[in-house]
Motif scaffolding. Structure first.
Motif, short mmCIF file in Angstrom:
data_model
loop_
_atom_site.label_atom_id
_atom_site.label_comp_id
_atom_site.label_asym_id
_atom_site.label_seq_id
_atom_site.Cartn_x
_atom_site.Cartn_y
_atom_site.Cartn_z
N ARG A 14 -15.34 6.20 -1.11
CA ARG A 14 -15.32 6.32 -2.57
C ARG A 14 -15.48 7.77 -3.00
N GLU A 15 -16.35 8.53 -2.36
CA GLU A 15 -16.56 9.93 -2.72
C GLU A 15 -15.31 10.76 -2.43
N ARG A 16 -14.63 10.45 -1.34
CA ARG A 16 -13.45 11.23 -0.96
C ARG A 16 -12.26 10.94 -1.86
N THR A 17 -12.11 9.67 -2.28
CA THR A 17 -10.95 9.33 -3.11
C THR A 17 -11.15 9.70 -4.56
N LEU A 316 -1.86 -4.76 -0.68
CA LEU A 316 -2.57 -3.71 -1.42
C LEU A 316 -3.65 -3.08 -0.56
N ARG A 317 -4.40 -3.91 0.14
CA ARG A 317 -5.47 -3.38 1.00
C ARG A 317 -4.88 -2.60 2.17
N ILE A 318 -3.87 -3.16 2.83
CA ILE A 318 -3.30 -2.51 4.01
C ILE A 318 -2.67 -1.17 3.65
N ALA A 322 -3.80 2.55 4.89
CA ALA A 322 -2.82 3.38 5.59
C ALA A 322 -2.63 4.73 4.91
N LYS A 323 -2.59 4.73 3.59
CA LYS A 323 -2.38 5.98 2.85
C LYS A 323 -3.55 6.93 3.02
#
Length: 338
Positions: A14-17, A316-318, A322-323
């Motif tokens: 969460r902090e990185r995104t 959506l999760r996958i 991956a991104k």
């Protein structure tokens, strides 16, 4: 000395995104069945409200044409085609597990070589449980970071001592939090992979390389060795996490194929019933201002969309994972980390 934010960067996903907690929960943490159920209910509510409010009235449209037949005949085609496509994807995943004896032997040899390397790193047999396997690697990383700080605590370079202290706090704090998250986590759920994603190993590798380069003359031979040992532990976590991620993707895609097959049968049945027997006069009357025929058509439409909503929730999760894990080496692909 490098700025503080350059040493102890954001560690958790969460902090990185930089996204909101709710958005991250929906994309990653939330149960996929719950997400697909919410999406299906949302479609039902929007459909019922829209056809009730908009003109011309829905009842007049179905009386003057074959709207229901056209609508659900199309859905039957979509369900059958979509289910076949998803099952094909599942078969492609399974083909990765099949192959001639030579390929299987090479695959086994590579896996055992990695386990032997891990055993040498942690000083004990490599755990069979995926969460414990990652916990052990992270634990060794924290131990080596602490050993580095203790050794450099006697170094004459004050800037080096300060940076290593800060770096070690970041490593050990992140390692402790992730080990707690991995404790008891079962593979097959998303818990193991999500915890692994919260260990920002690539940035830590970059910091080790930077410290070794910028303070090359201040570091003793022993301290250089400790930095190399820490880099080795961090570098081992990368392929270990990617292996767990690959296994989770395969697991999730197979589970998705199973659930879509389960949902496709009642969806086709509902669509067929709607085509065969339902018309404008099948469900007369209204409740709370909503015509019964609208509620029935809206509910049937939502049911036929369940396989698609399952597909959306899982993919959506996958795709999100991956991104956000494209680079295995220390490369920053997201602006929020710079």
């Amino acid at each position: 000395m490098t700025d503080e934010t350059d040493i102890s960067t954001a560690n958790t996903m969460r902090e990185r995104t930089g996204g909101s907690r709710i958005r991250l929960w929906v994309l990653l943490r939330a149960n996929r069945l719950l997400v697909s159920s919410v999406l299906t209910c949302a479609v039902f509510v929007v459909f019922v409200i829209a056809v009730t409010v908009l003109h011309p009235p829905f009842s007049l449209q179905i009386e003057s044409g074959d709207m229901i037949d056209t609508m659900f005949s199309t859905m039957i085609t979509v369900i059958v085609t979509g289910t076949t496509l998803v099952v094909t994807i599942g078969q492609l995943v399974l083909t990765q597990e099949n192959g001639p004896l030579g390929d299987q032997r090479e695959r086994m040899a590579s896996s055992m070589d990695f386990r032997d390397f891990t055993e040498e790193l942690i000083g004990a047999p490599s755990p069979a449980d995926p969460s414990e396997f990652l916990r052990q690697i992270i634990g060794v990383t924290a131990q080596r970071a602490t050993a580095l700080r203790e050794s450099i605590g006697e170094n004459a370079d004050e800037d080096l001592r300060d940076e290593v202290d800060e770096f070690t706090e970041s490593v050990t704090g992140n390692a402790g939090a992730v080990r707690d998250q991995l404790d008891g986590a079962q593979f097959g759920t998303f818990d193991v992979l999500f915890a692994a994603l919260n260990f920002n190993y690539s940035w830590k590798i970059f910091q080790v390389e930077r410290l070794a380069h910028e303070y090359e003359e201040s570091l003793t031979e022993e301290e250089h060795g400790l930095l190399d040992d820490l880099k080795t532990a961090l570098s081992l976590f990368g392929p270990a996490r990617e292996h767990i991620k690959t296994l989770y993707f395969q697991w999730a895609l197979i589970s998705l194929s199973q659930m879509i097959l389960y949902a496709a049968v009642p969806a086709v049945a509902v669509a067929g019933i709607m085509v065969a027997i339902v018309d404008a006069g099948t469900f007369p009357g209204s409740t709370l201002g909503f015509d019964h025929i609208i509620l029935v058509v809206g509910g049937a439409f939502a049911v036929t969309l369940v396989p698609f909503m399952l597909f959306v929730s899982y993919v959506l999760r996958i795709l999100t994972i991956a991104k956000r894990t494209l680079a295995i080496e220390p490369l920053l692909l997201r602006g929020s980390q710079r």
